[in-house]
Write an enzyme that holds these catalytic residues in place. Structure first.
Site, PDB file in Angstrom:
ATOM      1  N   LYS A   1       0.838  -1.201   0.000  1.00 39.41           N
ATOM      2  CA  LYS A   1       0.000   0.000   0.000  1.00 39.41           C
ATOM      3  C   LYS A   1       0.876   1.255   0.000  1.00 39.41           C
ATOM      4  O   LYS A   1       2.083   1.176   0.248  1.00 39.41           O
ATOM      5  CB  LYS A   1      -0.930  -0.046   1.218  1.00 39.41           C
ATOM      6  CG  LYS A   1      -1.908  -1.243   1.186  1.00 39.41           C
ATOM      7  CD  LYS A   1      -2.888  -1.168   2.342  1.00 39.41           C
ATOM      8  CE  LYS A   1      -3.833  -2.361   2.344  1.00 39.41           C
ATOM      9  NZ  LYS A   1      -4.861  -2.240   3.408  1.00 39.41           N
TER      10      LYS A   1
ATOM     11  N   TYR B   1     -12.079  -2.631  -3.852  1.00 38.49           N
ATOM     12  CA  TYR B   1     -12.641  -2.673  -2.502  1.00 38.49           C
ATOM     13  C   TYR B   1     -14.169  -2.689  -2.509  1.00 38.49           C
ATOM     14  O   TYR B   1     -14.789  -2.296  -1.515  1.00 38.49           O
ATOM     15  CB  TYR B   1     -12.116  -1.499  -1.676  1.00 38.49           C
ATOM     16  CG  TYR B   1     -10.715  -1.705  -1.129  1.00 38.49           C
ATOM     17  CD1 TYR B   1     -10.406  -2.833  -0.361  1.00 38.49           C
ATOM     18  CD2 TYR B   1      -9.707  -0.762  -1.340  1.00 38.49           C
ATOM     19  CE1 TYR B   1      -9.131  -3.022   0.159  1.00 38.49           C
ATOM     20  CE2 TYR B   1      -8.427  -0.947  -0.818  1.00 38.49           C
ATOM     21  CZ  TYR B   1      -8.154  -2.078  -0.067  1.00 38.49           C
ATOM     22  OH  TYR B   1      -6.898  -2.247   0.457  1.00 38.49           O
TER      23      TYR B   1
ATOM     24  N   ASN C   1      -1.957  -0.024   6.851  1.00 36.72           N
ATOM     25  CA  ASN C   1      -1.394  -1.285   7.345  1.00 36.72           C
ATOM     26  C   ASN C   1      -0.517  -2.002   6.326  1.00 36.72           C
ATOM     27  O   ASN C   1      -0.393  -3.209   6.333  1.00 36.72           O
ATOM     28  CB  ASN C   1      -2.501  -2.182   7.900  1.00 36.72           C
ATOM     29  CG  ASN C   1      -3.565  -2.490   6.871  1.00 36.72           C
ATOM     30  OD1 ASN C   1      -3.414  -2.145   5.700  1.00 36.72           O
ATOM     31  ND2 ASN C   1      -4.624  -3.152   7.293  1.00 36.72           N
TER      32      ASN C   1
ATOM     33  N   HIS D   1      -1.763  -5.517   1.354  1.00 39.52           N
ATOM     34  CA  HIS D   1      -3.026  -6.189   1.045  1.00 39.52           C
ATOM     35  C   HIS D   1      -2.718  -7.585   0.521  1.00 39.52           C
ATOM     36  O   HIS D   1      -1.740  -7.781  -0.189  1.00 39.52           O
ATOM     37  CB  HIS D   1      -3.786  -5.418  -0.043  1.00 39.52           C
ATOM     38  CG  HIS D   1      -4.927  -6.199  -0.618  1.00 39.52           C
ATOM     39  ND1 HIS D   1      -6.162  -6.244  -0.007  1.00 39.52           N
ATOM     40  CD2 HIS D   1      -5.006  -7.012  -1.704  1.00 39.52           C
ATOM     41  CE1 HIS D   1      -6.965  -7.040  -0.718  1.00 39.52           C
ATOM     42  NE2 HIS D   1      -6.285  -7.518  -1.745  1.00 39.52           N
TER      43      HIS D   1
ATOM     44  N   GLU E   1      -9.057 -10.078  -8.222  1.00 39.38           N
ATOM     45  CA  GLU E   1      -8.101  -8.991  -8.028  1.00 39.38           C
ATOM     46  C   GLU E   1      -6.920  -9.104  -9.001  1.00 39.38           C
ATOM     47  O   GLU E   1      -6.456  -8.089  -9.532  1.00 39.38           O
ATOM     48  CB  GLU E   1      -7.629  -8.973  -6.563  1.00 39.38           C
ATOM     49  CG  GLU E   1      -8.780  -8.597  -5.629  1.00 39.38           C
ATOM     50  CD  GLU E   1      -8.489  -8.817  -4.145  1.00 39.38           C
ATOM     51  OE1 GLU E   1      -7.343  -9.171  -3.792  1.00 39.38           O
ATOM     52  OE2 GLU E   1      -9.417  -8.629  -3.331  1.00 39.38           O
TER      53      GLU E   1
HETATM   54  P1  IDP Z   1      -7.618  -7.149   5.282  1.00 34.19           P
HETATM   55  O1  IDP Z   1      -6.864  -6.111   4.489  1.00 34.19           O
HETATM   56  O2  IDP Z   1      -6.822  -7.639   6.461  1.00 34.19           O
HETATM   57  O3  IDP Z   1      -8.172  -8.235   4.433  1.00 34.19           O
HETATM   58  P2  IDP Z   1     -10.347  -6.096   5.394  1.00 34.19           P
HETATM   59  O4  IDP Z   1     -11.287  -6.326   6.508  1.00 34.19           O
HETATM   60  O5  IDP Z   1     -10.598  -6.761   4.084  1.00 34.19           O
HETATM   61  O6  IDP Z   1      -8.874  -6.404   5.945  1.00 34.19           O
HETATM   62  O7  IDP Z   1     -10.306  -4.512   5.158  1.00 34.19           O
HETATM   63  C1  IDP Z   1      -9.666  -3.979   4.028  1.00 34.19           C
HETATM   64  C2  IDP Z   1      -8.849  -2.793   4.440  1.00 34.19           C
HETATM   65  O8  IDP Z   1      -9.723  -1.770   4.878  1.00 34.19           O
HETATM   66  C3  IDP Z   1      -7.893  -3.036   5.602  1.00 34.19           C
HETATM   67  O9  IDP Z   1      -6.677  -3.582   5.218  1.00 34.19           O
HETATM   68  C4  IDP Z   1      -7.732  -1.642   6.169  1.00 34.19           C
HETATM   69  O10 IDP Z   1      -6.720  -0.933   5.469  1.00 34.19           O
HETATM   70  C5  IDP Z   1      -9.064  -1.003   5.884  1.00 34.19           C
HETATM   71  N1  IDP Z   1      -9.890  -0.997   7.094  1.00 34.19           N
HETATM   72  C6  IDP Z   1     -10.494  -2.060   7.668  1.00 34.19           C
HETATM   73  N2  IDP Z   1     -11.157  -1.692   8.767  1.00 34.19           N
HETATM   74  C7  IDP Z   1     -10.940  -0.357   8.897  1.00 34.19           C
HETATM   75  C8  IDP Z   1     -11.380   0.619   9.852  1.00 34.19           C
HETATM   76  O11 IDP Z   1     -12.087   0.321  10.818  1.00 34.19           O
HETATM   77  N3  IDP Z   1     -10.941   1.886   9.612  1.00 34.19           N
HETATM   78  C9  IDP Z   1     -10.158   2.232   8.558  1.00 34.19           C
HETATM   79  N4  IDP Z   1      -9.739   1.351   7.649  1.00 34.19           N
HETATM   80  C10 IDP Z   1     -10.142   0.074   7.824  1.00 34.19           C
END
Ligand code: IDP
Length: 149
Positions: free
Chosen positions: A20, A60, A123, A126, A137
């Site tokens: 990212k 997304y 984070n 992905h 994807e």
């Molecule tokens: P993942 O990336 O671990 O699969 P997902 O639940 O698919 O997690 O969520 C996709 C992305 O959305 C996450 O990696 C994160 O960057 C973002 N995200 C998830 N929950 C939150 C939140 O509560 N606040 C802001 N961003 C979030």
């Protein structure tokens, strides 16, 4: 009969990984690619790009109704990402394990997010959640001709 182990490729999978914008900005690309190679995965596609907003929304799409969707799309389009096609045995769950939990605070020690990420929004990495997402994807980010055979 020769006693050689012949690999028959039964559990070979492909998945989509993406560094990212926070990870690219912080010069983590090479380190993360090295982790994949050390794990035995093959990097079969690689490109750095700024994701157009429409592509980010498609990528997304499952989060469209979430309160953080706008923030998520703003962030993922905020700078270049590195799109990666990975191939390997059970690479879909293997990559997810290497990444660690979505919230870096919950990520197991030694995972990419535990080592490098700061917040749930930023984070670093992905990885596709399952086979269906992986195929979808990979198709969004790579054409067949762009991938190694
Ligand atoms: P993942 O990336 O671990 O699969 P997902 O639940 O698919 O997690 O969520 C996709 C992305 O959305 C996450 O990696 C994160 O960057 C973002 N995200 C998830 N929950 C939150 C939140 O509560 N606040 C802001 N961003 C979030």
């Amino acid at each position: 009969p020769s006693g050689q182990v012949v690999y028959c490729g039964r559990d070979m999978q492909r998945t989509y990984a993406m560094i990212k914008p926070d990870g690219v900005r912080r010069q983590l690309t090479a380190r993360i690619l090295q982790r994949f190679i050390d794990k035995g995965y093959r990097v079969i596609g690689l490109k750095q790009l700024v994701i157009p907003r429409e592509l980010a929304e498609q990528h997304y799409a499952e989060h469209r109704e979430r309160p953080f969707f706008g923030e998520l799309v703003d962030f993922i389009t905020s700078g270049p990402v590195v799109a990666i096609a990975l191939e390997g045995e059970n690479v879909i769950t293997g990559l997810r394990a290497m990444m660690g939990a979505t919230n870096p605070k919950d990520a197991a020690p030694g995972t990419i997010r535990a080592d490098h990420a700061t917040t749930i929004g930023e984070n670093v990495i992905h990885g596709s959640a399952n086979e269906e997402d992986a195929a979808r994807e990979l198709g969004l980010f790579f054409g067949d001709a762009e991938l190694l055979r």
